[in-house]
Design an enzyme around this catalytic site. Structure first.
Site, PDB file in Angstrom:
ATOM      1  CB  ALA A  21     -80.326  76.627  34.224  1.00 51.90           C
ATOM      2  CB  SER A  22     -83.597  79.336  30.793  1.00 47.22           C
ATOM      3  OG  SER A  22     -82.970  79.642  29.740  1.00 47.22           O
ATOM      4  CE1 TYR A 163     -70.146  77.636  20.619  1.00 44.38           C
ATOM      5  CE2 TYR A 163     -69.461  76.012  18.840  1.00 44.38           C
ATOM      6  CZ  TYR A 163     -70.166  76.454  20.141  1.00 44.38           C
ATOM      7  OH  TYR A 163     -70.632  75.520  20.885  1.00 44.38           O
ATOM      8  CE  LYS A 167     -68.709  76.514  23.648  1.00 43.94           C
ATOM      9  NZ  LYS A 167     -69.272  76.621  25.156  1.00 43.94           N
TER      10      LYS A 167
HETATM   11  N1  LIG Z   1     -76.634  72.163  20.928  1.00 44.81           N
HETATM   12  C1  LIG Z   1     -75.035  72.010  20.482  1.00 44.81           C
HETATM   13  O1  LIG Z   1     -75.116  71.286  19.275  1.00 44.81           O
HETATM   14  C2  LIG Z   1     -73.962  71.901  21.121  1.00 44.81           C
HETATM   15  C3  LIG Z   1     -72.701  71.346  20.816  1.00 44.81           C
HETATM   16  C4  LIG Z   1     -71.740  71.641  21.556  1.00 44.81           C
HETATM   17  C5  LIG Z   1     -71.545  72.474  22.518  1.00 44.81           C
HETATM   18  N2  LIG Z   1     -72.639  73.120  23.090  1.00 44.81           N
HETATM   19  C6  LIG Z   1     -72.558  73.982  24.001  1.00 44.81           C
HETATM   20  O2  LIG Z   1     -73.589  73.752  25.198  1.00 44.81           O
HETATM   21  C7  LIG Z   1     -74.016  74.802  25.825  1.00 44.81           C
HETATM   22  C8  LIG Z   1     -75.527  75.003  26.042  1.00 44.81           C
HETATM   23  O3  LIG Z   1     -75.922  74.879  24.784  1.00 44.81           O
HETATM   24  P1  LIG Z   1     -77.256  74.523  24.362  1.00 44.81           P
HETATM   25  O4  LIG Z   1     -77.102  73.566  23.058  1.00 44.81           O
HETATM   26  O5  LIG Z   1     -78.060  74.024  25.389  1.00 44.81           O
HETATM   27  O6  LIG Z   1     -77.907  75.899  23.824  1.00 44.81           O
HETATM   28  P2  LIG Z   1     -79.489  76.656  24.062  1.00 44.81           P
HETATM   29  O7  LIG Z   1     -80.506  75.546  24.280  1.00 44.81           O
HETATM   30  O8  LIG Z   1     -79.578  77.549  22.954  1.00 44.81           O
HETATM   31  O9  LIG Z   1     -79.347  76.955  25.584  1.00 44.81           O
HETATM   32  C9  LIG Z   1     -78.453  77.959  25.986  1.00 44.81           C
HETATM   33  C10 LIG Z   1     -78.513  78.561  27.198  1.00 44.81           C
HETATM   34  O10 LIG Z   1     -77.821  79.774  27.621  1.00 44.81           O
HETATM   35  C11 LIG Z   1     -78.338  80.867  28.042  1.00 44.81           C
HETATM   36  N3  LIG Z   1     -77.761  82.049  27.766  1.00 44.81           N
HETATM   37  C12 LIG Z   1     -77.532  82.496  26.533  1.00 44.81           C
HETATM   38  N4  LIG Z   1     -77.047  83.997  26.636  1.00 44.81           N
HETATM   39  C13 LIG Z   1     -77.072  84.110  27.785  1.00 44.81           C
HETATM   40  C14 LIG Z   1     -76.418  85.138  28.535  1.00 44.81           C
HETATM   41  N5  LIG Z   1     -75.937  86.251  27.953  1.00 44.81           N
HETATM   42  N6  LIG Z   1     -76.422  85.114  29.904  1.00 44.81           N
HETATM   43  C15 LIG Z   1     -77.016  84.123  30.486  1.00 44.81           C
HETATM   44  N7  LIG Z   1     -77.190  82.970  29.951  1.00 44.81           N
HETATM   45  C16 LIG Z   1     -77.282  83.109  28.537  1.00 44.81           C
HETATM   46  C17 LIG Z   1     -79.857  80.440  27.485  1.00 44.81           C
HETATM   47  O11 LIG Z   1     -80.594  81.340  28.283  1.00 44.81           O
HETATM   48  P3  LIG Z   1     -81.534  82.680  28.383  1.00 44.81           P
HETATM   49  O12 LIG Z   1     -81.683  83.031  26.961  1.00 44.81           O
HETATM   50  O13 LIG Z   1     -82.594  82.654  29.236  1.00 44.81           O
HETATM   51  O14 LIG Z   1     -80.377  83.764  28.797  1.00 44.81           O
HETATM   52  C18 LIG Z   1     -79.869  79.191  27.491  1.00 44.81           C
HETATM   53  O15 LIG Z   1     -80.418  78.681  28.808  1.00 44.81           O
HETATM   54  C19 LIG Z   1     -73.173  75.908  25.078  1.00 44.81           C
HETATM   55  O16 LIG Z   1     -72.161  76.347  25.896  1.00 44.81           O
HETATM   56  C20 LIG Z   1     -72.966  75.538  23.866  1.00 44.81           C
HETATM   57  O17 LIG Z   1     -71.831  76.070  23.207  1.00 44.81           O
HETATM   58  C21 LIG Z   1     -73.981  72.969  22.243  1.00 44.81           C
END
Ligand SMILES: NC(=O)c1ccc[n+]([C@@H]2O[C@H](COP(=O)([O-])OP(=O)(O)OC[C@H]3O[C@@H](n4cnc5c(N)ncnc54)[C@H](OP(=O)(O)O)[C@@H]3O)[C@@H](O)[C@H]2O)c1
Length: 271
Positions: A21-22, A163, A167
């Protein structure tokens, strides 16, 4: 941002627990759910960012936000989040299993410990948290679990092998649970976003590779979350927000695997 449709007191508000959520998609889930009437349990490692978000949710929407800082790859910290989901005093109505990260590069050149961490976060944490939530929700006869996958789940992706495999697990697992738990009053949905501008790409270290993806394929966390919550309300099993992503997801199923592997490899080429 969705309208605030709250009608009751704070104690009557449903509770959502959002992992990751951060930042990015998870932060938007927290903001939309807070605006839509939920109290939120915020989970990620960065406590300061979660506390700042909790203040915003209170100020903007009167949402009560609990900060539960945890590294979900650490079994003891993961266990604290499982316990929160099992609580009968303050039950969680919606779990958003969103935290995740990717790695890019030829498999033999990537540090194996990071690949294992990726599986711990993207798969093991998702399974353990879904299990804790499902057990509590089935005993109450209602609840919802939203697992965040990716359109990368639709085809093997050379240079993002681990990855895409994590998924694929999340999408398959979630669709099975959708059927298994639906009769027990628990709605499970998988969200499969496409390329979304968040911190994901920075953490992946792909400033340059981002340029290989045509501009029209990129979307924003707002669009993803708005589409996902609309699909959740409709009771869908799978949510793929945005028409370009729907086309990409459909093409992956329709085209021969040898072709989709090559297309995915070209988009994720690192050298
Ligand atoms: N962005 C894309 O293009 C995309 C596309 C398809 C799917 N997704 C999926 O969407 C989801 C969210 O990704 P996002 O794009 O929002 O990425 P993001 O902006 O990097 O956010 C990732 C979040 O996960 C948290 N996180 C990372 N490692 C962690 C850990 N070890 N324990 C607890 N929290 C953790 C991070 O917070 P902290 O660092 O504070 O822990 C952050 O809040 C993921 O599952 C990703 O695979 C993203």
């Amino acid at each position: 941002m969705a309208d605030d449709d709250r009608t009751g007191t704070a104690s009557e508000r449903p509770v959502a627990l959002v992992t990751g959520a951060s930042a990015g998609i998870g932060e938007q889930f927290a903001r939309y759910l807070g605006a839509g009437g939920h109290d939120i349990v915020l989970v990620a490692r960065d406590r300061a960012r979660l506390e700042a978000l909790a203040k915003d949710l209170d100020a903007d929407h009167g949402a009560r936000a609990e900060v539960l800082a945890a590294d979900l790859t650490d079994p003891d910290e993961l266990e604290r989040v499982e316990s929160r989901l099992s609580s009968t005093d303050a039950p969680v109505d919606l779990l958003v299993n969103n935290a995740g990260f990717g790695t890019i590069g030829r498999f033999d050149r990537l540090p194996v410990d990071r690949e294992v961490d990726e599986i711990e976060l993207n798969v093991i944490a998702v399974v353990r948290l879904a299990h804790a939530a499902a057990s509590a929700m089935v005993s109450r006869g209602h609840g919802a679990i939203l697992n965040v996958s990716s359109i990368a789940s639709r085809q093997p992706t050379p240079n993002m092998a681990t990855y895409a495999a994590t998924k694929a697990f999340v999408s398959s697992f979630s669709q099975s649970l959708h059927v298994e738990l639906g009769g027990a009053g628990v709605h499970v949905m998988v969200l499969e976003p496409g390329f979304t501008r968040t911190e994901f790409q920075d953490r992946l270290g792909t400033g340059e590779e981002e340029g290989r993806v045509p501009e029209f394929l990129w979307t924003t966390p707002d669009t993803v979350v708005e589409g996902a919550l609309a699909d959740l309300r409709r009771g869908k099993a799978v949510s793929v927000p945005g028409w370009t992503n729907k086309v990409m997801a459909g093409s992956s199923s329709a085209m021969p695997a040898a072709v989709t592997r090559r297309v995915a490899a070209a988009m994720m080429k690192t050298d």
